[in-house]
Design an enzyme around this catalytic site. Structure first.
Site, PDB file in Angstrom:
ATOM      1  N   HIS A  75     -23.946 -11.586   7.789  1.00 30.91           N
ATOM      2  CA  HIS A  75     -25.385 -11.752   8.037  1.00 30.91           C
ATOM      3  C   HIS A  75     -26.166 -10.996   6.964  1.00 30.91           C
ATOM      4  O   HIS A  75     -25.873  -9.841   6.664  1.00 30.91           O
ATOM      5  CB  HIS A  75     -25.732 -11.198   9.431  1.00 30.91           C
ATOM      6  N   HIS A 135     -34.716  -8.507   2.258  1.00 28.31           N
ATOM      7  CA  HIS A 135     -34.695  -8.173   3.678  1.00 28.31           C
ATOM      8  C   HIS A 135     -35.466  -6.865   3.822  1.00 28.31           C
ATOM      9  O   HIS A 135     -34.923  -5.792   3.635  1.00 28.31           O
ATOM     10  CB  HIS A 135     -33.272  -8.015   4.216  1.00 28.31           C
TER      11      HIS A 135
END
Length: 323
Positions: free
Chosen positions: A37, A116
């Site tokens: 992920h 992110h």
């Protein structure tokens, strides 16, 4: 594969190559495949001049702008989901990579990055080159690359990215018309399946449609497991799909755990999550799972636990053959 060797004991850097021949004709969408992920967060930009990404709440962007020395350490602690480079993750056995692509808002070049919380220092082109180099030395391994969550890309940048993907992988790219079994992929020399979450993918034979990702949006293992058990009752999607056992912290959790990080959260919950993973089964039946993605994939028995689920397919074959 030795008759006495369990799948969990396979060399993870080449686990597909070492699978028993009984599994070579099973579609990859029915195998258990370990995934990463937010795979490229090991190289987030620590430079204070780098802004937080534009998906972050307005309040966080303002706080980061005016209180950067106080805010930025919190961003890093909760934004890093993987600590090792992409080749190390592949060596660990990861075969699905969640790749989130961005163009920096103040960058005048055509360079693309991952993001992110903040942007990465490493470009997309560099990572594609590293993956290609790894595949060249592991000719029987197959990777699924999911390009999604595009941020700041216009049509021209999308076309440049697609061109870069094709240049990096060339004849290793698997067309979406091919039967996706290990035997067939090995015979054709295909090692890369590219999923591209954009309308441009629909007209491209070498770009697969977006792969569904089950995201529970929970910060507690028990709640995540409950969410997935409910989803399983409605059946699995056709084709590839991902079950993400990545936990999601909210602002309340972060503020109530000021000295902790995402890694602390993941480490404390992995025993419960992996116990649930080991109970799962791959295959085409209702309730079956396919790709299972997690954070900090090298910090536990995550990858071997997922690969070992394929033993249940072996057992099913044996039982069906005996009946």
């Amino acid at each position: 594969m030795s008759a006495n060797l369990t799948l969990k004991e396979l060399p993870m850097e080449d686990w597909m190559a070492h699978l028993p021949s009984t599994l070579w004709d099973i579609p990859l969408c029915n195998l258990a495949i370990p995934g990463s992920h937010n795979a490229i967060t090991y190289c987030l930009d620590m430079n204070d001049r780098s802004p937080v990404d534009l998906t972050q709440p307005d309040m966080l962007q303002k706080l980061d702008r005016y209180m950067k020395p106080l805010i930025r350490p919190f961003v890093y602690k909760w934004a890093v989901t993987q600590e090792h480079g992409i080749q190390q993750q592949l060596d660990c056995g990861v075969r699905y990579c969640d790749l989130r692509i961005a163009h920096r808002p103040t960058d005048n070049s055509n360079d693309l990055y991952f993001y992110h919380g903040v942007y990465t220092t490493v470009t997309v082109e560099t990572v594609l080159t590293e993956i290609r180099a790894w595949l060249d030395t592991h000719p029987r391994e197959v990777v699924i690359l999911s390009f999604s969550h595009f941020l700041g890309l216009n049509q021209e940048l999308h076309m440049l990215l697609i061109t870069a993907i094709r240049a990096a992988f060339a004849t290793k790219l698997c067309p979406k018309t091919e039967p996706v079994t290990l035997r067939n992929l090995w015979a054709m020399g295909y090692q890369v399946i590219v999923s591209y979450e954009h309308k441009l993918a629909s007209g491209q034979n070498d770009l697969w449609a977006h792969i569904p990702y089950w995201w529970a949006n929970k910060c507690k293992a028990e709640a995540l497991i409950q969410e997935f058990e409910q989803r399983k009752q409605h059946g699995r999607p056709g084709g590839f799909f991902v079950t993400g056992i990545n936990l999601t912290e909210d602002l309340k959790y972060i503020c109530s755990h000021p000295t902790e990080s995402l890694k602390d959260l993941v480490t404390s919950t992995y025993p419960a999550l992996l116990a649930w993973v080991r109970e799962q089964s791959p295959g085409s039946k209702v309730g079956s799972l396919n790709i299972i993605a997690g954070d900090f994939i090298s910090e536990s028995q995550f990858v071997p636990s997922v690969v070992a689920l394929n033993e249940k397919l072996l057992n099913d074959k044996i039982l069906n053959g005996a009946s």
